[in-house]
Every structure is written in structure tokens, then in C-alpha cells.
Design an enzyme around this catalytic site. Structure first.
Site, short mmCIF file in Angstrom:
data_model
loop_
_atom_site.label_atom_id
_atom_site.label_comp_id
_atom_site.label_asym_id
_atom_site.label_seq_id
_atom_site.Cartn_x
_atom_site.Cartn_y
_atom_site.Cartn_z
CG HIS A 18 -2.11 -0.91 1.07
ND1 HIS A 18 -2.73 -1.51 2.14
CD2 HIS A 18 -2.78 -1.31 -0.04
CE1 HIS A 18 -3.75 -2.26 1.68
NE2 HIS A 18 -3.79 -2.15 0.36
CG ASP A 54 -0.33 3.91 3.77
OD1 ASP A 54 -0.48 2.99 2.94
OD2 ASP A 54 -0.76 3.84 4.94
CG HIS A 55 2.74 0.95 4.77
ND1 HIS A 55 3.03 0.74 6.11
CD2 HIS A 55 1.42 1.25 4.72
CE1 HIS A 55 1.93 0.89 6.82
NE2 HIS A 55 0.95 1.20 6.01
CG HIS A 92 -1.31 2.93 9.95
ND1 HIS A 92 -2.62 2.69 9.59
CD2 HIS A 92 -0.62 2.88 8.79
CE1 HIS A 92 -2.69 2.49 8.29
NE2 HIS A 92 -1.49 2.60 7.76
ZN LIG Z 1 -2.20 -1.02 4.37
#
Ligand SMILES: [Zn+2]
Length: 306
Positions: A64, A66-67, A270
Site C-alpha cells: 500500500h 503509504d508504506h 498509523h
Molecule cells: Zn495497508
């Protein structure tokens, strides 16, 4: 011996209220390692004056954006700074393809070797075996293949009791004592009995990074005795339905894992962009696990007990 975690990003999905997407820098026995690399990671490293060029291992939990979206920029900067030594990247299937396309169209041939380690995320696996520590995957439950990472120090040598050691004892005998051996005299009799001249080893410590995941009680077994646990806490209890739907955890669920694993410290992060203030998340977690902290950008946490 160093064992610290510095938070570079604590936001989930999108950046919000000055919070950056997921990234952390681990300093373990003077190795610098990055865990996740959300957008802006290299700017955060610069802001907190952290040594970008000394990072040799980067662990990506899942794909994903955002990582990992900070990774192309970070690699490009390393390239422009004339990095030459190899860089190890660890990720579930796909990261190599993404980077290849990126650098193909910019006609960039990185001037350092990138060694890709593709992770299978279903089973615990030791993915780095260093002289002083190991890194193993933590299988997580998320919408796409995803794993966390457990940093585990190996057993440490005994410590020399400097107050008791006879002056001028040769170095190789000190090493033998550290290794737990007795020192013999010329006649082959025990001269220095190990336990009289050494102290027990310092505790070997563990740090676990768990993001992103739905509540997953099977984690507890692997995390037993962890010193510091980072566990995602995207939602408050009120939004538990949303957590289930998106395969994330609430702050209370993160705290439940920390309590059951017997962690010393829990870091939560997160956070969803729906929360400007994080106090509610912290309070909910602390009801279950008192020693919880917000994984705040720029904060550094010792994994070893100080
Ligand atoms: Zn994720």
C-alpha cells in the site's frame, strides 16, 4: 550497545495534521535500518538529522502506497550522493517490478547494487541473520500480503567484573572469561573461576513492528516477552466497524496484543486522518495497557531497558 527506534511517520493512508505516513529508523548495534518508507521519509530523515547514507537494510511491510512511496525518492537521493555499497530491500512480491519501471523511464542506472529479498508473508521467516541480531517476519492479516518485522538481539557475552580482575590480565584471557570459560594456571588447575570474575550478560531485547493488521491474536505467541511493541491503532473504539472493514486495528486492540504479549512498552501509530487529536486513542489504549505512548514524529524510544 545501541537499540533505538526513531519515528519518522505515524499517519495512516494519507498525511494529516503534519503527520507523515509510516516510516521508522532502527539503530541496532550501529546498523541503521528503515522500516517502511512512506512519502517524505527522506525529508524526515533530514529534518531529524539522521544518517540516510548509512541505511543498509530497508524493510517494507506491504505495498500500500503509504508504506513505500518514499522509496523511489530515497533511492534516487542515495544515487545522487554517490552511494556505492549495496542496499538490501525486503518486501512482499512486486516492489522490484515497481522500481524497475520507475528507473527504466527515468533512464537511471543506480550506481549501487540493490539486493531484493522477496518475502512470503504467511510464515515466520528469519530474513536477516546479523552477528548480533536477527530480523524475522511477523505474518499479519491485511487486505494484501503484509508482514511485520521482529528485531531480536542474540545472546550477549558475560560481562567482565572489572573490580575483581587481577591487574595486567592478558586480553585473550579476558575474552575467554567473557565467553564463559574458566582460566587455568600453568599446572592446569582452575585459577580464575568464571562466575567469580564475571557478571551475567545483559538482557537481549526485542522490538516488533506490526502494521498494518486486523486484530490478530495469533501474534501474541511470537511476540511473547517483546520489550517494545509498535502496533498500528488506526481507529478509536467507536469506529471499530471501520477497522474491521479495512482490516486495521483499534487502539484497544493494539493494547490487548501488548498486554497479552507482556510487552514493556507499546507505541501506537498509523492514525486515521479523521482524528486531529490523538488523546482519545491514547486513553483507550492505556485503559488496557498503561505503558502506551503515541509514536510521535521525531520521538526516539530505547528498546533496551535504560
Ligand atoms: Zn495497508
Amino acid at each position: 550497545l545501541s537499540f533505538f527506534v526513531t519515528i519518522l511517520g505515524s499517519s495512516g493512508a494519507v498525511p494529516a495534521y503534519g503527520r507523515y505516513p509510516s516510516a521508522q529508523l532502527i539503530n541496532l548495534h550501529n546498523e541503521y535500518m528503515l522500516v517502511d518508507c512512506g512519502e517524505g521519509t527522506q525529508m524526515q530523515l533530514a529534518r531529524y538529522d539522521l544518517p540516510l547514507m548509512r541505511i543498509n537494510h530497508i524493510f517494507i511491510s506491504h505495498l500500500h502506497g503509504d508504506h513505500y512511496l518514499g522509496l523511489p525518492g530515497l533511492l534516487h537521493t542515495m544515487h545522487l550522493h554517490h552511494r556505492e555499497h549495496e542496499l538490501h530491500l525486503y518486501s512482499p512480491q512486486g516492489l522490484g517490478d515497481i522500481l524497475t519501471v520507475q528507473f527504466f523511464y527515468s533512464r537511471t542506472a543506480l550506481n549501487f547494487p540493490v539486493i531484493m529479498h522477496t518475502l512470503q508473508t504467511e510464515e515466520r521467516t528469519i530474513i536477516l541473520d546479523h552477528k548480533h541480531f536477527t530480523v524475522e517476519t511477523i505474518p499479519l492479516r491485511h487486505k494484501i500480503p503484509c508482514c511485520g518485522f521482529l528485531f531480536r538481539e542474540k545472546d550477549k557475552p558475560r560481562r567482565i567484573n572489572t573490580e575483581k580482575i587481577p591487574p595486567g590480565l592478558p586480553y585473550h584471557k579476558l575474552v575467554a572469561l567473557k565467553n564463559g570459560e574458566d582460566i587455568l594456571d600453568e599446572a592446569g588447575q582452575i585459577w580464575l573461576k568464571n562466575e567469580d570474575y564475571t557478571l551475567p550478560p545483559r538482557k537481549s531485547c526485542m522490538y516488533a513492528y506490526c502494521s498494518d493488521t486486523a486484530y490478530h491474536e495469533a501474534l501474541v505467541e511470537q511476540l511473547k516477552g517483546v520489550d517494545v511493541l509498535y502496533h498500528e491503532a488506526t481507529f478509536t473504539q467507536e469506529d471499530e466497524g471501520k477497522a474491521n472493514e479495512t482490516m486495521h486495528s483499534t487502539a484497544m486492540q493494539a493494547a490487548e496484543i501488548a498486554r497479552k504479549a507482556g510487552a514493556r512498552l507499546l507505541l501506537i501509530g498509523h492514525f486515521s486522518a479523521r482524528y486531529r487529536k490523538l488523546q482519545v486513542l491514547l486513553e483507550e489504549a492505556q485503559k488496557i495497557f498503561a505503558n502506551t505512548r503515541i509514536a510521535e514524529e521525531g520521538s526516539t524510544h530505547s528498546v533496551a531497558e535504560l
